[in-house]
Design a protein around this motif. Structure first.
Motif, mmCIF file in Angstrom:
data_model
loop_
_atom_site.group_PDB
_atom_site.id
_atom_site.type_symbol
_atom_site.label_atom_id
_atom_site.label_comp_id
_atom_site.label_asym_id
_atom_site.label_seq_id
_atom_site.Cartn_x
_atom_site.Cartn_y
_atom_site.Cartn_z
ATOM 1 N N THR A 175 -0.872 -1.216 -4.505
ATOM 2 C CA THR A 175 -2.393 -0.217 -4.667
ATOM 3 C C THR A 175 -1.397 1.253 -4.319
ATOM 4 O OG1 THR A 175 -3.887 0.718 -4.923
ATOM 5 C CG2 THR A 175 -3.751 -0.261 -2.287
ATOM 6 N N GLY A 181 -7.343 -2.812 7.037
ATOM 7 C CA GLY A 181 -6.880 -4.072 7.136
ATOM 8 C C GLY A 181 -7.051 -5.080 7.880
ATOM 9 N N VAL A 234 0.818 -1.173 -0.179
ATOM 10 C CA VAL A 234 -0.592 0.099 -0.359
ATOM 11 C C VAL A 234 1.175 1.161 -0.156
ATOM 12 C CG1 VAL A 234 -1.957 1.306 1.140
ATOM 13 C CG2 VAL A 234 -1.747 -1.395 1.314
ATOM 14 N N SER A 243 -7.123 0.673 -5.986
ATOM 15 C CA SER A 243 -7.879 1.098 -4.388
ATOM 16 C C SER A 243 -7.551 0.459 -3.619
ATOM 17 C CB SER A 243 -9.295 1.744 -3.838
ATOM 18 O OG SER A 243 -9.643 0.475 -4.191
ATOM 19 N N TYR A 244 -7.289 1.040 -2.368
ATOM 20 C CA TYR A 244 -6.561 -0.169 -0.782
ATOM 21 C C TYR A 244 -8.526 -1.060 -0.814
ATOM 22 C CZ TYR A 244 -5.629 -0.724 4.153
ATOM 23 O OH TYR A 244 -4.737 -1.145 4.830
ATOM 24 N N LEU A 255 -5.030 3.341 8.611
ATOM 25 C CA LEU A 255 -5.241 2.128 7.484
ATOM 26 C C LEU A 255 -4.746 0.788 8.449
ATOM 27 C CD1 LEU A 255 -2.912 4.014 4.668
ATOM 28 C CD2 LEU A 255 -5.301 3.679 4.610
ATOM 29 N N ILE A 279 1.805 -1.428 5.134
ATOM 30 C CA ILE A 279 1.267 -0.235 4.773
ATOM 31 C C ILE A 279 2.593 0.946 4.653
ATOM 32 C CG2 ILE A 279 0.322 1.575 5.716
ATOM 33 C CD1 ILE A 279 -1.248 -0.610 6.873
ATOM 34 N N THR A 326 2.785 3.878 3.407
ATOM 35 C CA THR A 326 2.165 5.446 3.353
ATOM 36 C C THR A 326 2.427 6.452 3.957
ATOM 37 O OG1 THR A 326 0.635 5.390 4.529
ATOM 38 C CG2 THR A 326 -0.105 4.082 1.935
ATOM 39 N N VAL A 347 -1.193 -7.238 3.983
ATOM 40 C CA VAL A 347 -0.745 -5.661 3.314
ATOM 41 C C VAL A 347 0.113 -5.453 3.732
ATOM 42 C CG1 VAL A 347 -3.124 -5.376 2.635
ATOM 43 C CG2 VAL A 347 -2.576 -4.480 5.253
#
Length: 400
Positions: free
Chosen positions: A33, A84, A8, A55-56, A80, A70, A72, A68
């Protein structure tokens, strides 16, 4: 067994980890993504990933993704991660864990309720100085440890302007003002990753920025922050203290070493500076610089680093140090890039192993809380002029 992973965020950091996750024998395939689809498509094509998601939310709905990772913007991690976990995915998150106590509490509750794996990828967990101090503490070499220091000293001029411009778009100055003490895990985690204790109170002082370029300006800042430097003194459970520095305006060569640590005990001490490290006891001083020095595995001009500011590339090129025990790592990693003083290989293997064996990773949700929450409380202390504040604790992980 193997599992599938969704990346992500296709920014400057995630590409290096995508390569490692894809190479790990415990991972079947890797997807990606990003809010900017072209970045996701470029990363997928460059690294040979399995594909992209629009998209997520679409990634979380897919049965083709089991976990996932992450990567970001740092203030987005908490929500987020919760998304998840609630969607039934195991979660690896870049630092920090979250930016509020409530977000941290919610993540711990979600991990407890779902039984899923959560891990925060704190690089200082495998910083050579932390590894060596952890080993020496386990052997009792320090005697009684009573004080430590952990610094994360990285001047904005050394790559951070470019990094925020890359990720923040036209309003990058609003996010470049991110409060230093809300990104505490490199300094706090490097200390607590060796010293088996936790912080119980803190007093912190912030230094207001004077550059005048719109960064660290309260009127511009998304966080209402004008501190560019901050120092915190923590009291720890069981007696003792540690001090951390989070500096963003500092005359220091962070391209050589941005994190550094010191530990003091009744029988021995250890000190690390930018280019040298020493072990000291009542008999004398021993130079341990070579023991803690990672050897590069990737050239700074490697094409895979083309989007990363030159001043930041050292964090992505370091190999392993002699103090690192690589015996547990998959052989597929032997000739792949490493980063952040040799930590990337171990972090990826920690997460994959934890998911595969359903065991707790090194920096599980409860450990991550102890690395993150002290900084959140410290920032509040600094905003109140250094008043001493208690730090809540969520305890140890069940079964730890």
């Amino acid at each position: 067994m193997t599992f599938s992973l969704g990346i992500v965020g296709a920014g400057q950091f995630s590409g290096q980890f995508a390569k490692l996750f894809l190479a790990h024998p415990g991972v079947a395939d890797v997807h990606v993504t990003d809010l900017l689809p072209e970045r996701a498509e470029e990363l997928a094509a460059t690294e040979g990933l399995s594909g992209t998601f629009p998209s997520y939310e679409a990634m979380l709905e897919s049965k083709a993704v089991d976990a996932v990772a992450i990567f970001t913007q740092r203030w987005t991690h908490g929500p987020l991660v919760l998304q998840g976990l609630r969607a039934g995915k195991h979660v690896y998150s870049a630092v920090p864990m979250a930016i509020t106590r409530d977000e941290i509490a919610a993540i711990i509750d979600a991990v407890r309720e779902t039984g899923l794996t959560y891990m925060m990828g704190e690089t200082s967990q495998y910083n050579p100085a932390t590894v060596h101090a952890r080993n020496q503490i386990a052997e009792g070499a320090f005697g009684r440890l009573f004080y430590a220091e952990g610094d994360y000293v990285h001047d904005m001029d050394l790559g951070f302007y470019e990094a925020y411009q890359y990720s923040g778009g036209e309003n990058w100055k609003a996010t470049a003002s991110y409060p230093p003490l809300l990104y505490p895990t490199h300094s706090v985690g490097g200390v607590l990753g060796a010293w088996r204790t936790h912080a119980v109170s803190v007093s912190a002082i912030g230094v207001r920025d004077e550059r005048g370029d719109g960064v660290f300006d309260k009127e511009v800042s998304q966080f209402g922050n004008d501190f560019s430097n901050a120092t915190a003194l923590f009291e720890v459970a069981g007696g003792g203290s540690f001090r951390t520095n989070e500096f963003r305006r500092v005359g220091y060569p962070s391209h050589i070493r941005e994190s550094r640590f010191r530990f003091f005990g009744t029988d021995a001490s250890m000190e690390q500076l930018a280019t040298v490290s020493f072990w000291q006891d009542k008999k004398g001083v021993r130079d341990i610089t070579e023991l803690l020095e990672p050897k590069p595995t990737l050239a700074p001009d490697d094409p895979s680093l083309r989007h990363i500011a030159p001043a930041l590339r050292a964090a992505f090129t370091s190999g392993s140090a002699p103090v690192h025990d690589r015996a547990r790592l998959p052989r597929e990693f032997d000739h792949l890039h490493n980063g952040h003083e040799g930590s990337h290989h171990f972090l990826v293997d920690d997460f994959v192993t934890a998911v595969d064996t359903r065991t707790l990773p090194s920096v599980n949700a409860w450990v991550a809380a102890r690395y993150t929450l002290p900084g959140i409380v410290a920032h509040e202390s600094a905003r109140q002029g250094g008043v001493r504040l208690e730090i809540p604790d969520f305890g140890d992980a069940p079964g730890a």
